[in-house]
Scaffold this active site. Structure first.
Site, PDB file in Angstrom:
ATOM      1  N   LYS A 129       0.829  -1.202   0.000  1.00  0.00           N
ATOM      2  CA  LYS A 129       0.000   0.000   0.000  1.00  0.00           C
ATOM      3  C   LYS A 129       0.865   1.255   0.000  1.00  0.00           C
ATOM      4  O   LYS A 129       0.645   2.178  -0.798  1.00  0.00           O
ATOM      5  CB  LYS A 129      -0.936   0.015   1.216  1.00  0.00           C
ATOM      6  CG  LYS A 129      -1.799   1.283   1.306  1.00  0.00           C
ATOM      7  CD  LYS A 129      -2.737   1.233   2.489  1.00  0.00           C
ATOM      8  CE  LYS A 129      -1.997   1.425   3.784  1.00  0.00           C
ATOM      9  NZ  LYS A 129      -1.487   2.827   3.939  1.00  0.00           N
ATOM     10  N   ASP A 138      -6.288   1.172   0.933  1.00  0.00           N
ATOM     11  CA  ASP A 138      -6.377   1.235   2.389  1.00  0.00           C
ATOM     12  C   ASP A 138      -7.809   0.892   2.783  1.00  0.00           C
ATOM     13  O   ASP A 138      -8.608   0.452   1.960  1.00  0.00           O
ATOM     14  CB  ASP A 138      -5.957   2.606   2.912  1.00  0.00           C
ATOM     15  CG  ASP A 138      -6.903   3.723   2.488  1.00  0.00           C
ATOM     16  OD1 ASP A 138      -7.851   3.457   1.714  1.00  0.00           O
ATOM     17  OD2 ASP A 138      -6.717   4.868   2.941  1.00  0.00           O
TER      18      ASP A 138
END
Length: 227
Positions: A121, A139
């Site tokens: 991420k 996320d």
């Protein structure tokens, strides 16, 4: 409604109303951004922005960070979530940047994830924000919003599965922007516990809205109680 149509409507709305989205993390260069993103894990951007000015002043370059111990870094980030682990990550990140990457921030996900504290991420955030690569950082906000809007299938159970579906279906040149669109929409409108459907401009194609409020016309003037 077909998924293709949902994507078209998403892109149409945001390109017209929010054409140049940006991260809410404060930074002036790639080095500062990667530190801020590492600190932002399970922490708000607002909190990160409160601590990074002093941190950047104390450790303005990878060389300064590489020379620091976790104990020296900790006081600057003690109000951040998981400060002990993040202090260790930053110390290790500084050393690896200097020793392995000539103090330069890598420009590929494959290289970035080798750095301490940098997962997929975080790496996707860096390559999309700094180099405008078609990377989608998933996320909790992106995961939630993409599922509620009906942009991804119910079988997408992991961030990586959601990432792959979003990247496949979005125009390549808009993936980096869509990352911000979905995050900010989830942060301020499509919040976790009580999504603000009464304020949302996307209800006309939102699978969540259509499921729970099927009898309410898709009109932005209508007001709907929290879910």
């Amino acid at each position: 409604m077909l998924k293709k149509e949902r994507y078209r409507l998403l892109v149409d709305y945001f390109t017209q109303n929010f054409p140049e989205p940006e991260t809410e993390l404060a930074y002036t260069n790639p080095y500062e951004l990667i530190i801020a993103v590492v600190l932002s894990a399970q922490c708000t951007d607002k909190r990160v922005n409160l601590v990074t000015p002093a941190l950047f002043e104390a450790f303005p370059t990878p060389e300064h960070l590489a020379a620091a111990t976790p104990e020296e870094i900790f006081p600057y980030i003690k109000s951040i979530s998981y400060p002990n682990n993040k202090a260790k990550h930053l110390a290790g990140l500084g050393k690896m940047l200097v020793e392995k990457f000539n103090s330069e921030i890598p420009d590929t996900v494959e290289q970035l994830v080798k750095l301490p504290g940098v997962g997929r991420k975080t790496a996707n955030v860096i390559v999309s924000v700094i180099w405008n690569q078609p990377a989608m950082a998933v996320d909790t906000h992106v995961f939630r919003v993409s599922k509620r809007l009906g942009l991804v299938t119910k079988t997408a159970k992991t961030p990586l599965e959601v990432e792959k579906q979003l990247v496949t279906n979005l125009p390549k040149d808009l993936v980096a922007k869509a990352h911000h669109w979905l995050i900010l929409h989830g942060r301020y409108i499509c919040v976790a516990r009580r999504p603000k459907c009464e304020e949302c401009p996307l209800t006309h194609f939102c699978a969540f809205f259509q499921k729970y409020y099927p009898n309410i016309p898709d009109d932005p003037e209508n007001k709907v109680g929290g879910a």
